[in-house]
Enzyme design. Structure first.
Site, PDB file in Angstrom:
ATOM      1  N   ASP A   1       0.808  -1.214   0.000  1.00 31.90           N
ATOM      2  CA  ASP A   1       0.000   0.000   0.000  1.00 31.90           C
ATOM      3  C   ASP A   1       0.844   1.268   0.000  1.00 31.90           C
ATOM      4  O   ASP A   1       2.056   1.225   0.213  1.00 31.90           O
ATOM      5  CB  ASP A   1      -0.960  -0.004   1.216  1.00 31.90           C
TER       6      ASP A   1
ATOM      7  N   ASP B   1      -7.447  -2.916  14.607  1.00 31.88           N
ATOM      8  CA  ASP B   1      -8.830  -3.271  14.253  1.00 31.88           C
ATOM      9  C   ASP B   1      -8.896  -4.495  13.344  1.00 31.88           C
ATOM     10  O   ASP B   1      -9.954  -4.851  12.844  1.00 31.88           O
ATOM     11  CB  ASP B   1      -9.518  -2.070  13.570  1.00 31.88           C
TER      12      ASP B   1
ATOM     13  N   HIS C   1      -7.146  -4.859  10.393  1.00 37.24           N
ATOM     14  CA  HIS C   1      -6.936  -4.627   8.957  1.00 37.24           C
ATOM     15  C   HIS C   1      -5.627  -5.260   8.480  1.00 37.24           C
ATOM     16  O   HIS C   1      -4.684  -5.437   9.266  1.00 37.24           O
ATOM     17  CB  HIS C   1      -7.011  -3.134   8.590  1.00 37.24           C
TER      18      HIS C   1
ATOM     19  N   GLU D   1      -9.590  -1.861   5.321  1.00 37.69           N
ATOM     20  CA  GLU D   1     -10.171  -1.514   6.601  1.00 37.69           C
ATOM     21  C   GLU D   1     -11.368  -2.416   6.909  1.00 37.69           C
ATOM     22  O   GLU D   1     -11.872  -3.130   6.032  1.00 37.69           O
ATOM     23  CB  GLU D   1     -10.623  -0.045   6.581  1.00 37.69           C
TER      24      GLU D   1
HETATM   25  C1  F6R Z   1       1.359  -1.274   6.026  1.00 38.63           C
HETATM   26  C2  F6R Z   1       0.260  -2.199   6.245  1.00 38.63           C
HETATM   27  C3  F6R Z   1      -0.577  -2.105   7.494  1.00 38.63           C
HETATM   28  C4  F6R Z   1       0.264  -2.361   8.740  1.00 38.63           C
HETATM   29  C5  F6R Z   1      -0.601  -2.307  10.003  1.00 38.63           C
HETATM   30  C6  F6R Z   1       0.214  -2.495  11.255  1.00 38.63           C
HETATM   31  O1  F6R Z   1       1.981  -1.531   4.795  1.00 38.63           O
HETATM   32  O2  F6R Z   1       0.017  -3.027   5.422  1.00 38.63           O
HETATM   33  O3  F6R Z   1      -1.628  -3.032   7.423  1.00 38.63           O
HETATM   34  O4  F6R Z   1       0.872  -3.629   8.635  1.00 38.63           O
HETATM   35  O5  F6R Z   1      -1.253  -1.082  10.070  1.00 38.63           O
HETATM   36  O6  F6R Z   1       1.106  -1.434  11.388  1.00 38.63           O
HETATM   37  P1  F6R Z   1       2.270  -1.457  12.486  1.00 38.63           P
HETATM   38  O7  F6R Z   1       3.230  -2.504  12.088  1.00 38.63           O
HETATM   39  O8  F6R Z   1       2.878  -0.083  12.402  1.00 38.63           O
HETATM   40  O9  F6R Z   1       1.622  -1.730  13.792  1.00 38.63           O
END
Ligand code: F6R
Length: 258
Positions: free
Chosen positions: A67, A136, A138, A143
């Protein structure tokens, strides 16, 4: 789903790095799906060390990131392009032409998203997809309530993601881009193997729901229960709300002794 519980972040990252190293040694033109965020930083550090000290060769590896924000320049300090350069790409020998990150340079997002999917297919599909998880549930920027059949597309970030990511924007939630491009859930599910990484108590509820709860778009990561080859590697804090810890530990111990 294989669930591996480790005492700390470094050990999670080491196991993931060893899986990736072994895969590259077996298939030098491996196609890797990459994530950003704080969770994979330690993994990238270890892979960089493997390249620098042990000569692990990434010259034939192709990568696709999950992403990228929409609405900030690619060279913004908090863009995922900048993140990947800083933590990984600047320190290994993956050719630039093999590095793919969704990018917001054109206004035609639909065309870009279709071409991103096409590139993944042309590369032979993703061999190993690295995933973190949001509090959450995701994955990528899919989301809560994302279609479990979704493909690469433009999305609006949830309030929970905006708040979690504000830490990277001087704690100003209004500075976090509202929108992003993300691989879809169905796109992720086509990866041959997924490595879901998580650490810390803040992830314990999402992990319990994803691994042991019902499969639902309200917890996007729960779809990984339907993936035939997902390895979830988490620390004890992230495992604290799981009910089957004894089984996961015994199963991993048996695997090691094979
Ligand atoms: C980012 C991504 C997100 C993160 C998630 C956890 O490329 O795909 O899904 O993996 O938001 O983020 P952290 O590792 O910062 O807790």
């Amino acid at each position: 789903m294989e669930v591996i519980i480790q005492p700390n972040h470094h050990q999670i990252a080491s196991i993931a790095a060893n899986i990736i190293r072994d895969a590259i040694l077996k298939k030098p033109n491996l196609v890797l799906g990459l994530a950003t965020g704080s969770t994979p930083i330690e993994l990238y550090k270890i892979l960089v060390r493997m390249h620098r000290d042990d000569g692990l060769d990434f010259s034939d590896v192709t990568t696709f990131n999950l992403d990228e924000y929409v609405g900030i320049p690619l060279d913004h300090p908090q863009s995922y392009h900048t993140f990947m350069a800083h933590h990984f790409f600047d320190h290994v020998n993956i050719p630039k032409a093999n590095q793919h990150i969704p990018q917001n340079i054109s206004d035609n997002h639909e065309e870009f998203c279709a071409s991103y999917e096409e590139k993944i297919v042309c590369a032979g599909g993703i061999d190993i997809q690295i995933l973190g998880i949001g509090t959450d549930g995701h994955i990528g920027f899919n989301e809560v309530s994302s279609s479990l059949a979704s493909r690469t597309r433009i999305v609006t970030l949830s309030q929970s993601t905006l708040e979690a990511n504000a830490i990277h924007f001087n704690c100003d939630v209004n500075a976090v881009p509202q929108m992003a491009l993300t691989m879809g859930i169905a796109t992720i599910m086509e990866a041959k193997k997924c490595l879901l990484l998580a650490c810390g108590t803040s992830k314990s509820q999402a992990i319990a729901k994803a691994i042991e709860g019902p499969i639902t778009s309200m917890v996007p990561a729960s779809i990984l229960q339907m993936h035939p080859n997902t390895v979830t590697i988490i620390d004890e804090a992230a495992s604290s709300m799981l009910s089957e810890v004894e089984y996961y530990n015994r199963s991993y111990a048996n695997m090691l002794s094979l």
